[in-house]
Scaffold this motif. Structure first.
Motif, PDB file in Angstrom:
ATOM      1  N   ASP A   6       0.813  -1.226   0.000  1.00  0.00           N
ATOM      2  CA  ASP A   6       0.000   0.000   0.000  1.00  0.00           C
ATOM      3  C   ASP A   6       0.842   1.270   0.000  1.00  0.00           C
ATOM      4  O   ASP A   6       0.304   2.370  -0.098  1.00  0.00           O
ATOM      5  N   LEU A   7       2.169   1.147   0.113  1.00  0.00           N
ATOM      6  CA  LEU A   7       3.047   2.320   0.134  1.00  0.00           C
ATOM      7  C   LEU A   7       3.118   3.022  -1.223  1.00  0.00           C
ATOM      8  O   LEU A   7       3.504   4.176  -1.312  1.00  0.00           O
ATOM      9  N   PHE A  19       4.882   3.132   9.438  1.00  0.00           N
ATOM     10  CA  PHE A  19       5.165   4.332   8.649  1.00  0.00           C
ATOM     11  C   PHE A  19       4.854   5.536   9.533  1.00  0.00           C
ATOM     12  O   PHE A  19       3.710   5.777   9.893  1.00  0.00           O
ATOM     13  N   LYS A  20       5.900   6.257   9.924  1.00  0.00           N
ATOM     14  CA  LYS A  20       5.724   7.435  10.774  1.00  0.00           C
ATOM     15  C   LYS A  20       5.717   8.679   9.884  1.00  0.00           C
ATOM     16  O   LYS A  20       6.514   8.779   8.955  1.00  0.00           O
ATOM     17  N   TYR A  21       4.797   9.584  10.158  1.00  0.00           N
ATOM     18  CA  TYR A  21       4.677  10.796   9.354  1.00  0.00           C
ATOM     19  C   TYR A  21       4.493  12.015  10.247  1.00  0.00           C
ATOM     20  O   TYR A  21       4.242  11.884  11.447  1.00  0.00           O
ATOM     21  N   CYS A  22       4.638  13.183   9.647  1.00  0.00           N
ATOM     22  CA  CYS A  22       4.518  14.442  10.376  1.00  0.00           C
ATOM     23  C   CYS A  22       3.132  15.035  10.141  1.00  0.00           C
ATOM     24  O   CYS A  22       2.585  14.943   9.043  1.00  0.00           O
ATOM     25  N   GLU A  66      13.986   7.652   8.555  1.00  0.00           N
ATOM     26  CA  GLU A  66      14.476   6.319   8.890  1.00  0.00           C
ATOM     27  C   GLU A  66      14.263   5.401   7.701  1.00  0.00           C
ATOM     28  O   GLU A  66      13.291   5.547   6.959  1.00  0.00           O
ATOM     29  N   ALA A  67      15.147   4.436   7.543  1.00  0.00           N
ATOM     30  CA  ALA A  67      14.960   3.387   6.544  1.00  0.00           C
ATOM     31  C   ALA A  67      13.991   2.346   7.112  1.00  0.00           C
ATOM     32  O   ALA A  67      13.867   2.188   8.325  1.00  0.00           O
ATOM     33  N   VAL A  68      13.307   1.644   6.220  1.00  0.00           N
ATOM     34  CA  VAL A  68      12.398   0.577   6.620  1.00  0.00           C
ATOM     35  C   VAL A  68      12.786  -0.682   5.843  1.00  0.00           C
ATOM     36  O   VAL A  68      12.980  -0.633   4.629  1.00  0.00           O
TER      37      VAL A  68
END
Length: 92
Positions: A6-7, A19-22, A66-68
């Protein structure tokens, strides 16, 4: 938590990653530029074109990423650099 597929990056994987977001408002970080632009827009002394979106305040954006890593359906480890927000700040 989102599925890797879904990315929208073309990876075929059933894995779920964080998935961290601002998000959030940056109105307290407004500069004289932002205040002036807001006033001019409100008074219609400047008008953006039909395809323009003018923001009169800073926006909250990642300042560090960050890398995932995850395993795809071929059982191969994949790492996507600069995918998830590690720090956020008001930019602009």
């Amino acid at each position: 938590m989102v599925k890797v597929r879904d990315l929208g990056l073309g990876f075929n994987s059933d894995e779920i990653v964080l998935f961290k977001y601002c998000s959030g408002s940056c109105h307290r970080a407004r500069s004289n530029y932002d205040l002036t632009l807001s006033s001019l827009l409100r008074q219609q002394l400047i008008t953006p074109g039909p395809q323009e979106r003018v923001l009169s305040h800073p926006c909250c954006r990642p300042t560090r990423y960050e890398a995932v890593s995850f395993m795809d359906v071929q059982n191969t480890w994949q790492t996507v650099e600069k995918l998830s927000a590690a720090e956020c700040s008001c930019i602009g």
